[in-house]
Design a protein around this motif. Structure first.
Motif, PDB file in Angstrom:
ATOM      1  N   LEU A  85      -1.850  -7.495  -4.429  1.00 38.42           N
ATOM      2  CA  LEU A  85      -1.725  -7.923  -2.864  1.00 38.42           C
ATOM      3  C   LEU A  85      -2.935  -7.706  -2.135  1.00 38.42           C
ATOM      4  O   LEU A  85      -3.160  -8.261  -1.031  1.00 38.42           O
ATOM      5  N   MET A  86      -3.127  -6.307  -2.248  1.00 41.17           N
ATOM      6  CA  MET A  86      -4.298  -5.735  -1.320  1.00 41.17           C
ATOM      7  C   MET A  86      -5.532  -6.817  -1.649  1.00 41.17           C
ATOM      8  O   MET A  86      -6.132  -6.957  -0.789  1.00 41.17           O
ATOM      9  N   VAL A  87      -5.955  -6.905  -2.909  1.00 40.75           N
ATOM     10  CA  VAL A  87      -6.939  -7.830  -3.024  1.00 40.75           C
ATOM     11  C   VAL A  87      -6.994  -9.313  -2.494  1.00 40.75           C
ATOM     12  O   VAL A  87      -7.760  -9.567  -1.894  1.00 40.75           O
ATOM     13  N   LEU A  88      -5.706  -9.675  -2.646  1.00 36.03           N
ATOM     14  CA  LEU A  88      -5.192 -10.786  -1.850  1.00 36.03           C
ATOM     15  C   LEU A  88      -5.520 -10.925  -0.710  1.00 36.03           C
ATOM     16  O   LEU A  88      -5.950 -12.158  -0.010  1.00 36.03           O
ATOM     17  N   SER A  89      -5.310  -9.792   0.143  1.00 35.35           N
ATOM     18  CA  SER A  89      -5.134  -9.735   1.456  1.00 35.35           C
ATOM     19  C   SER A  89      -6.694 -10.067   2.000  1.00 35.35           C
ATOM     20  O   SER A  89      -6.937 -10.220   3.376  1.00 35.35           O
ATOM     21  N   LEU A  90      -7.592  -9.762   1.276  1.00 37.73           N
ATOM     22  CA  LEU A  90      -8.990  -9.641   1.527  1.00 37.73           C
ATOM     23  C   LEU A  90      -9.405 -11.262   1.449  1.00 37.73           C
ATOM     24  O   LEU A  90     -10.435 -11.734   2.044  1.00 37.73           O
ATOM     25  N   SER A  91      -8.792 -12.057   0.703  1.00 37.75           N
ATOM     26  CA  SER A  91      -9.165 -13.625   0.466  1.00 37.75           C
ATOM     27  C   SER A  91      -9.288 -14.368   1.602  1.00 37.75           C
ATOM     28  O   SER A  91     -10.132 -15.232   1.897  1.00 37.75           O
ATOM     29  N   PRO A  92      -8.150 -14.177   2.760  1.00 32.09           N
ATOM     30  CA  PRO A  92      -8.415 -14.948   4.045  1.00 32.09           C
ATOM     31  C   PRO A  92      -9.780 -14.802   4.822  1.00 32.09           C
ATOM     32  O   PRO A  92     -10.263 -15.568   5.091  1.00 32.09           O
TER      33      PRO A  92
ATOM     34  N   TRP B 116      -9.427   3.964  -2.932  1.00 29.80           N
ATOM     35  CA  TRP B 116      -8.502   4.701  -1.922  1.00 29.80           C
ATOM     36  C   TRP B 116      -7.112   4.582  -2.350  1.00 29.80           C
ATOM     37  O   TRP B 116      -6.421   5.467  -2.893  1.00 29.80           O
ATOM     38  N   TYR B 117      -6.378   3.371  -2.420  1.00 31.15           N
ATOM     39  CA  TYR B 117      -4.996   3.243  -2.975  1.00 31.15           C
ATOM     40  C   TYR B 117      -4.866   3.570  -4.489  1.00 31.15           C
ATOM     41  O   TYR B 117      -4.056   4.260  -4.939  1.00 31.15           O
ATOM     42  N   GLY B 118      -5.994   2.990  -5.395  1.00 29.74           N
ATOM     43  CA  GLY B 118      -5.989   3.298  -6.814  1.00 29.74           C
ATOM     44  C   GLY B 118      -6.126   4.765  -6.893  1.00 29.74           C
ATOM     45  O   GLY B 118      -5.382   5.408  -7.951  1.00 29.74           O
ATOM     46  N   GLY B 119      -6.963   5.419  -6.362  1.00 26.22           N
ATOM     47  CA  GLY B 119      -7.132   6.973  -6.411  1.00 26.22           C
ATOM     48  C   GLY B 119      -5.861   7.646  -6.162  1.00 26.22           C
ATOM     49  O   GLY B 119      -5.194   8.477  -7.050  1.00 26.22           O
ATOM     50  N   LYS B 120      -5.143   7.394  -5.137  1.00 24.56           N
ATOM     51  CA  LYS B 120      -4.175   7.881  -4.898  1.00 24.56           C
ATOM     52  C   LYS B 120      -2.920   7.684  -5.749  1.00 24.56           C
ATOM     53  O   LYS B 120      -2.250   8.474  -6.205  1.00 24.56           O
ATOM     54  N   GLY B 121      -3.119   6.338  -6.248  1.00 31.07           N
ATOM     55  CA  GLY B 121      -2.047   5.687  -7.260  1.00 31.07           C
ATOM     56  C   GLY B 121      -2.255   6.555  -8.479  1.00 31.07           C
ATOM     57  O   GLY B 121      -1.314   6.924  -9.321  1.00 31.07           O
ATOM     58  N   TYR B 122      -3.403   6.953  -8.935  1.00 30.86           N
ATOM     59  CA  TYR B 122      -3.761   7.709 -10.189  1.00 30.86           C
ATOM     60  C   TYR B 122      -3.245   8.869  -9.979  1.00 30.86           C
ATOM     61  O   TYR B 122      -2.747   9.366 -10.905  1.00 30.86           O
ATOM     62  N   LEU B 123      -3.686   9.387  -8.922  1.00 32.02           N
ATOM     63  CA  LEU B 123      -2.897  11.001  -8.619  1.00 32.02           C
ATOM     64  C   LEU B 123      -1.544  10.951  -8.840  1.00 32.02           C
ATOM     65  O   LEU B 123      -0.696  12.114  -9.521  1.00 32.02           O
TER      66      LEU B 123
ATOM     67  N   LEU C  28      -1.597  -9.515 -10.316  1.00 33.15           N
ATOM     68  CA  LEU C  28      -0.307  -9.118  -9.983  1.00 33.15           C
ATOM     69  C   LEU C  28       0.611  -8.506 -11.179  1.00 33.15           C
ATOM     70  O   LEU C  28       1.416  -7.756 -11.070  1.00 33.15           O
ATOM     71  N   ILE C  29       0.299  -9.099 -12.237  1.00 39.20           N
ATOM     72  CA  ILE C  29       1.031  -8.587 -13.402  1.00 39.20           C
ATOM     73  C   ILE C  29       0.548  -7.128 -13.668  1.00 39.20           C
ATOM     74  O   ILE C  29       1.299  -6.302 -14.039  1.00 39.20           O
ATOM     75  N   MET C  30      -0.747  -7.011 -13.708  1.00 38.31           N
ATOM     76  CA  MET C  30      -1.060  -5.315 -13.912  1.00 38.31           C
ATOM     77  C   MET C  30      -0.792  -4.595 -12.643  1.00 38.31           C
ATOM     78  O   MET C  30      -0.093  -3.486 -13.090  1.00 38.31           O
ATOM     79  N   ASN C  31      -0.923  -4.968 -11.455  1.00 38.10           N
ATOM     80  CA  ASN C  31      -0.324  -4.114 -10.436  1.00 38.10           C
ATOM     81  C   ASN C  31      -0.133  -4.926  -9.164  1.00 38.10           C
ATOM     82  O   ASN C  31      -1.072  -5.114  -8.553  1.00 38.10           O
ATOM     83  N   VAL C  32       1.198  -4.856  -8.745  1.00 31.76           N
ATOM     84  CA  VAL C  32       1.573  -5.756  -7.735  1.00 31.76           C
ATOM     85  C   VAL C  32       0.855  -5.416  -6.366  1.00 31.76           C
ATOM     86  O   VAL C  32       0.223  -6.328  -5.723  1.00 31.76           O
ATOM     87  N   LYS C  33       0.862  -4.291  -6.150  1.00 30.04           N
ATOM     88  CA  LYS C  33       0.381  -3.492  -4.857  1.00 30.04           C
ATOM     89  C   LYS C  33      -1.133  -3.656  -4.877  1.00 30.04           C
ATOM     90  O   LYS C  33      -1.673  -4.296  -3.667  1.00 30.04           O
ATOM     91  N   LEU C  34      -1.680  -3.396  -5.784  1.00 28.21           N
ATOM     92  CA  LEU C  34      -3.260  -3.442  -5.795  1.00 28.21           C
ATOM     93  C   LEU C  34      -3.517  -5.138  -5.758  1.00 28.21           C
ATOM     94  O   LEU C  34      -4.513  -5.645  -4.931  1.00 28.21           O
TER      95      LEU C  34
END
Lengths: 593, 593
Positions: free
Chosen positions: A180-187, A279-286, A172-178
């Motif tokens: 949260l995305m990883v967290l969404s997989l945990s359930p 996908w998200y990271g790539g777009k974020g990187y762009l 979350l400190i490094m990148n909130v969006k990413l």
């Protein structure tokens, strides 16, 4: 085993916790080390991320020597930090494992000892009703099951939670969006794990059941192989075994299938996770929101994120099995001794040897009276023989004098004092009891006579052995008194075993002796030795014997004939022979043999 | 590996599963190695600024595609390899049990049940594991290692690959080194655990002695030292075992750092791209497991081979009782027996159990064998049933040498009630009908039970004929067991019936009734007993002592020898009966009071 009240789970955990309390320092150290371990391993991807982002990203071919050296020294610094984490991790992991196991093993050691000592203190009636095998299992296997409770549950719970929290925070400190995305997989992972755990738990359960069926088949059929072959029922027995065996195969296949589904499923989720990151990271990187190193670190963290979640699911199963074992252990520990020491017990070294039974009623169970209103009196120094058919109650009388059981009605007095007023151990130590079945422990012959009692020295053992005519055969053994007793004395003859048990009992020179004579057939030579030993032992002490040998009976000052829990006849040998009673037939019978 | 020849037939049957499994395992390995390549592509595109939405999409699809392939492939290889290994486990256990069924009585005399059971579970599992997980480990450690190294060389060149991998073989080496002592120490732990179990078992068995002598404290100290030893052994294991993971992490960490330093240098000097760098980091993760596997293989197969060898010894075990080729089959056996100068010893060098025994039993007649324990009575039955073969002489059944006879016919023509009344832990009805291949109506079972005078006992059991007997069911008295065994033998309706001391625990009246029933059957009958009452009505009586016939004839004939064994025994047993009657009278008097 009687269960004194139902033990609640939280109560059990509280009790287990009490055993862990003395080791709180070790546990605190372990938790601290776990923090370090988790910290260092989570730091590692972060270091690589920094390295990539700060030193490796902005390279565009030609680079000056200075710049190169500067970047390299940066890389080198980070690498040294990294190797530092590796080394710290190495030391901390090993120390943590060691400290934890040491504490766990020590806790088990004390639980095992406490349980064992408790069992030894339980009364004879307890051993009559509880199968030996179960008790052994409590002390050995059940305590073993607790091991994981102390060594793995606590720490894995902590470690996994810390890891999960740590990764979530870093992400979350490094990148909130990413993050949260990883967290969404945990359930999803949790759901898959829980489903899998339940399914595989059931498989393991039925596997265990089938396996114990297989084992039962094996043990029973191997021991009954003679019958099977005699009746030519191999096919039938085989078919039955095969049914269990096939069922086991079926369960094993299910196990394989579940694992073959679960592992790839987790793998798939991870692939999806990485795909999402790209996908998200790539777009974020762009759009230059995310650096490349962060993306790299996320891919690393997603790998490390799943293990602790899987680990937590595992912990639940361990807790369940440990709780079952704890429940059994604690309910055995709560078993109370029905034969309690008096509040102000009388300690006694030596009895004068007067024994009185006053209207004694006794039953092992309910009102199945074994002794019905039995009264008699034995004077100090007297030799009294009890005679009668099996089940007449003779051995019970012996058991009552040493208070293996308490009576329901009446009174038993030794030297005029109720047996219940004496300290139990001192009472039993003051009375020598020779039991019908000789039990020999592993250890040397000497040890079997002294039983490790401080007051019995080697000389006493030899003296006792000489008195009971055991010395002769002992010194002929290859190592004499140091000869080890093998397989509970299987290498000795029945007569030799008896002589040994006489020596064991007489070695403390008790003033009262109780002898429950064995009925086993013994060769004539040893028989004579035994007769001689008995007559020597009966000198200068009160002797009470359940007698089968005519010679023993003949030596007695008084003979009490028991029949169905009552005294049928009483008197000296000659008196009794003069009557046409039970004794006369008994006498003739023995004599004929 | 030679030992594995035994499972060749199984491999021949299932080789295609292994091939499919291995091929897919390899394909999955390849796919796994492609994942870093996708990441490399992505990284390089990103770094060169060539990344666009379309290329991100390509990478996402690549990751997902590989993920799907890996998941499916993994499912297949797992079910193929592990599933087949489970089949192998079944196959081996099946083979072993079949073998157990044909091994003869002599084998079971010399082998402990516990060991035979362990072979069927532990050894079979160890072999199966080596053929499932073991094969997977070989493929992974060899194929995956080579492939990873190859991919690394392709990605970053030979030199840097070599440097990065320098530390990794130490993982295999260290694990190989650690495995041996770990295994040894776990064995020590196990052994000490059984020592602990034995200690508890022994002391609880000897609890009476302990209590009688008041040495609870001393025995507690004895336990304490084993208890402490057990903790020590556990800690010895922990010290080695605890190295496992830290070692893996240490060397992989070192190799990782080495690559970080060198790899960074190469990036900064333009030799490799950042993408290649990321890919190699991934490869370094991937190659850890094959290195670990490499270290574990030797150990796994050593165990598998040791187990296989143990099993092979059993498979090679010869059984002495072999049916002749083209055995004789009699149309309708008449149940007659002839012993011609039969001698027998269990093994060469051991004393003879039977010496020169000759006798004859005509169809429909009865023969009684009387003698002390150990006089060789029961051996006659074992020989007759061909549980052992005679050492000298021959035995004729219905006129045919039993060694010529079809074994199944011999055994199904004799209904024996052996001495030890072995019953299986199943229902009463199942036990009675044990000798039959097909299920029969309950009426017949009841008829047999009535014949053996056990019907009333059964109907008063909790579930009647469905009551389960044994440890997990009701405990039967000795007399009930004996009568059930008689009912079981009765149902065979065989021309020859043998009762080996099978009425010893039955009261005299019931004994008389059962004997009467037996005589009315009109089959040939052999009665073995120590009681005159059981044998006196037989057509012919043999008295045995120390393997020889010392007296024979009818009851009247034997009684006429006043000093003979038979007459002496008769007098003694008559007295016993008298005593019994007297005691009963006494009881009546006591009850009247």
């Amino acid at each position: 085993m009687k269960n004194n009240g139902i033990l609640k789970e939280n109560k059990i955990i509280k009790r287990l916790f009490k055993y862990a309390l003395p080791y709180w320092k070790q546990f605190a150290l372990v938790l601290f080390l776990i923090l370090i371990i988790t910290g260092t391993s989570l730091l590692q991807p972060k270091l690589v991320q920094i390295m990539i982002d700060n030193h490796l990203m902005d390279f565009s071919g030609g680079m000056t020597e200075d710049l190169l050296n500067e970047e390299l020294s940066g890389v080198f610094k980070i690498s040294m930090l990294y190797i530092g984490t590796v080394l710290i991790n190495f030391v901390a992991t090993y120390s943590q494992f060691w400290v934890l196991n040491k504490a766990g093993q020590s806790i088990l050691l004390s639980i095992r000892q406490e349980l064992y000592d408790h069992i030894l203190d339980l009364p004879m009636s307890f051993f009559d009703t509880n199968p030996l095998g179960n008790l052994v299992t409590r002390v050995t296997n059940d305590t073993e099951n607790l091991n994981e409770m102390f060594t793995s549950v606590l720490t894995s719970l902590f470690q996994n939670l810390v890891s999960i929290l740590g990764i979530i925070i870093i992400m979350l400190i490094m990148n909130v969006k990413l993050g949260l995305m990883v967290l969404s997989l945990s359930p999803v992972i949790v759901a898959i794990s829980v489903i899998f755990r339940n399914a595989i738990g059931k498989v393991y359960d039925s596997q265990r059941k089938v396996l114990s069926r297989i084992n039962n088949h094996l043990s029973e059929n191997i021991s009954g192989m003679g019958i099977i072959q005699m009746f030519h029922q191999e096919q039938k027995v085989y078919d039955e075994f095969d049914r269990a065996d096939r069922e086991y195969l079926k369960e094993s296949r299910r196990e394989v299938k579940y694992f073959a589904t679960y592992r790839p499923a987790v793998e798939m989720i991870r692939s999806i996770g990485i795909a999402l990151l790209i996908w998200y990271g790539g777009k974020g990187y762009l759009t230059e929101v995310i650096t490349f190193g962060v993306l790299y670190a996320f891919i690393e963290y997603i790998q490390r994120f799943f293990y602790p979640i899987l680990g937590l699911a595992e912990t639940y199963n361990i807790i369940q099995s440990a709780l079952t074992s704890s429940k059994r252990i604690f309910s055995l520990m709560d078993e109370k001794s029905s034969i309690e020491n008096a509040e102000d017990p009388i300690f006694i070294d030596r009895f004068k040897g007067k024994v009185e039974f006053e209207n004694v009623w006794f039953a092992y169970k309910g009102d199945d009276w074994v002794l019905k209103d039995v009264s008699f009196r034995i004077k100090p120094g007297e030799f009294v023989a009890f005679v009668g058919a099996t089940g007449a109650g003779k051995s019970s009388i012996m058991n009552l004098i040493v208070r293996f059981y308490d009576i329901q009605k009446g009174k038993i007095l030794i030297d005029g004092v109720d047996v219940r007023k004496y300290d139990i151990q001192s009472l039993r130590r003051a009375i020598g009891l020779v039991q019908q079945d000789v039990f020999l422990f592993s250890g040397s012959i000497e040890r079997n006579i002294t039983l490790g009692r401080d007051e019995v020295k080697r000389d006493d053992a030899i003296k006792a052995a000489k008195l009971v005519n055991a010395d002769n055969f002992i010194i002929r053994l290859p190592k004499g008194y140091d000869e080890p007793v093998m397989e509970r004395g299987a290498t000795l003859s029945a007569g030799q075993r008896q002589l040994l048990s006489y020596a064991r009992t007489i070695s403390t020179d008790p003033s009262m002796l109780i002898l429950d004579e064995a009925t086993a057939n013994i060769d004539t030579e040893t028989e004579l030795l035994i007769q001689d030993a008995i007559s020597k032992m009966s000198k200068n002490r009160t002797m009470i014997a359940v007698a089968h040998r005519i010679s023993t009976i003949a030596d007695a000052d008084n003979i009490i004939v028991m029949s169905h829990g009552k005294i049928a006849e009483q008197g000296t040998k000659d008196e009794l022979l003069g009557r046409d009673g039970i004794f006369r037939v008994l006498y003739e019978l023995q004599y004929k043999q | 590996m030679r030992a594995y020849k035994t499972i060749l037939p199984f491999i021949k049957k299932t080789w295609h599963h292994y091939i499919v499994g291995i091929v897919l395992l390899m394909l999955v390995d390849v796919a796994n190695l492609m994942v870093p390549q996708v990441l490399r592509m992505f990284t390089d595109w990103a770094q060169k600024g060539q990344l666009n939405v379309e290329k991100v999409w390509i990478c996402v699809m690549g990751i997902l595609g590989l993920g799907i392939f890996i998941s499916i492939g993994r499912y297949i290889w797992r079910t193929q390899l592990y599933g087949t290994a489970k089949e192998l486990e079944y196959w081996l256990r099946d083979k072993l049990f079949k073998h157990y069924l044909i091994l003869d009585a002599n084998y079971y005399k010399h082998n402990k049940i516990g060991d035979l059971m362990a072979h069927a579970t532990n050894d079979v599992k160890a072999v199966s594991n080596s053929m499932g997980g073991g094969i997977m480990m070989i493929i992974d450690s060899v194929f995956m290692t080579l492939l990873t190294v190859f991919m690394m060389i392709v990605t970053v060149g030979f030199k840097i690959t070599l440097v990065a991998l320098l530390a990794l073989p130490f993982i295999s080496l260290a694990i190989g080194i650690v495995s041996k002592p770990v295994q040894k120490r776990s064995k020590d732990v196990q052994n000490t655990f059984s020592e602990l179990t034995t200690e508890v078992q022994e002391n609880l068995s000897g609890i009476r002695v302990i209590k009688a002598t008041g040495v609870e404290n001393i025995r507690s100290k004895g336990f304490s030292s084993v208890n402490k030893k057990y903790r020590q052994r556990n800690m010895d294991l922990v010290r080695m075992n605890g190295l496992f993971h830290p070692i893996i992490d240490l060397f992989s960490g070192i190799s990782f750092v080495v690559f970080l330093v060198f790899g960074s240098h190469q990036i900064l000097t333009g030799v490799i791209t950042l993408g290649a760098f990321v890919a190699v980091i991934n490869y370094l993760h991937m190659i850890i497991w094959p290195m670990v596997a490499l270290g574990m293989i030797a150990n796994m197969f050593q165990r598998g081979i040791a187990s296989m060898e143990r099993l092979n010894i059993i498979f090679a075990e010869k059984y002495e009782i072999v049916e002749k080729e083209n055995p004789v089959e009699i149309e309708s056996p008449d149940g007659s027996i002839k012993f011609e100068n039969v001698s027998f010893r269990y093994e060469d060098g051991l004393p003879r159990v039977l010496e020169n025994i000759s006798f004859e039993l005509k169809p429909g007649k009865s023969l009684a064998i009387l003698g002390r324990t150990g006089s060789g009575k029961s051996t006659i039955i074992d020989l007759l049933l061909r549980l052992y073969d005679v050492s000298n002489g021959k035995i004729l059944f219905s006129g045919v040498d039993i060694r010529e006879l079809k074994l199944e016919q011999l055994r199904s023509s004799i209904a024996a009630v052996p001495q030890d009344s072995f019953l299986f832990s199943r229902s009463v009805a199942d036990n009675i009908a044990f000798s039959l291949k097909e299920p029969i109506e309950i009426d017949f079972i009841q008829e047999a039970a009535k014949f053996a005078k056990v019907h009333d006992d059964i109907t008063s059991m909790p579930d009647g004929y469905d009551t389960i007997i044994g440890e997990r069911g009701v405990t039967l008295s000795g007399g009930q067991k004996q009568r059930l065994c008689i009912a079981r033998a009765y149902l065979r309706h065989a021309p020859l019936l043998i009762l080996d001391d099978s009425l010893s625990a039955v009261d005299t009246e019931t004994e008389d009734e059962i004997l009467q029933h037996l005589r009315e059957l009109g089959q040939s009958l052999i009665l073995i007993s120590q009681r005159i009452s059981a044998v006196k009505n037989a057509d012919h009586i043999i008295v045995m002592d120390e393997g020889k016939i010392i007296q024979e004839g009818t009851h009247e004939h034997l009684m006429s020898h006043k000093s003979g064994f038979y007459r002496t025994l008769y007098d003694h047993q008559r007295l016993e009966t008298q005593l019994d009657q007297k005691l009963r009278r006494e009881e009546a008097v006591v009850d009247e009071e």
